[in-house]
Design an enzyme around this catalytic site. Sequence first.
Site, PDB file in Angstrom:
ATOM      1  N   HIS A   9      20.144 -21.516  15.887  1.00  0.00           N
ATOM      2  CA  HIS A   9      18.931 -22.485  16.245  1.00  0.00           C
ATOM      3  C   HIS A   9      17.888 -21.618  15.264  1.00  0.00           C
ATOM      4  CE1 HIS A   9      15.477 -24.736  17.062  1.00  0.00           C
ATOM      5  NE2 HIS A   9      15.830 -25.782  17.321  1.00  0.00           N
ATOM      6  N   GLU A  45      14.650 -17.067   8.797  1.00  0.00           N
ATOM      7  CA  GLU A  45      15.108 -17.318   8.019  1.00  0.00           C
ATOM      8  C   GLU A  45      16.691 -16.106   7.920  1.00  0.00           C
ATOM      9  OE1 GLU A  45      12.407 -15.855   4.767  1.00  0.00           O
ATOM     10  OE2 GLU A  45      12.269 -18.375   4.323  1.00  0.00           O
ATOM     11  N   GLY A  73      24.280 -31.421  20.391  1.00  0.00           N
ATOM     12  CA  GLY A  73      23.070 -31.992  20.948  1.00  0.00           C
ATOM     13  C   GLY A  73      22.251 -32.374  19.401  1.00  0.00           C
ATOM     14  N   HIS A  75      20.598 -31.505  17.048  1.00  0.00           N
ATOM     15  CA  HIS A  75      20.310 -31.386  15.817  1.00  0.00           C
ATOM     16  C   HIS A  75      21.915 -31.138  15.256  1.00  0.00           C
ATOM     17  CE1 HIS A  75      16.490 -29.765  15.909  1.00  0.00           C
ATOM     18  NE2 HIS A  75      16.513 -29.005  16.836  1.00  0.00           N
TER      19      HIS A  75
END
Length: 120
Positions: A9, A45, A73, A75
């Site tokens: 995430h 990143e 979830g 995302h």
Amino acid sequence: MKAIILFGHGARDTRWREPFDRLVQLWRAQHASTAVELAFLEMMEPSLSQAIATLSAQGATQIVVMPVFFGQGGHLRNDFPVLLEECRNQYPQVSLSATPAVGEDEAVLQAIVDFGARAL
């Protein structure tokens, strides 16, 4: 050439990524012949696109993206498929596939149970 991306995430606190860095070290120690990169959905990143670019430049033609999420979830259900499709369009020379979230794997769940049992 096959490669894998460990996809997380992301977080504002840079210390959050430390377990991901350890996962990469473990992967490289145990599967040195298969390239691995980290990628993050947001706040960190490299991005998924950046990680694919790195692996593609190393000669990867097949990349598996492994979401290091506990479950599916919003995302992973909504954002990730769109992002993966954008990357497929951006890198047509690379075959991109994805696994389910690692937290949905029975062996991962059992490892958590075993961890809890050791804590008792």
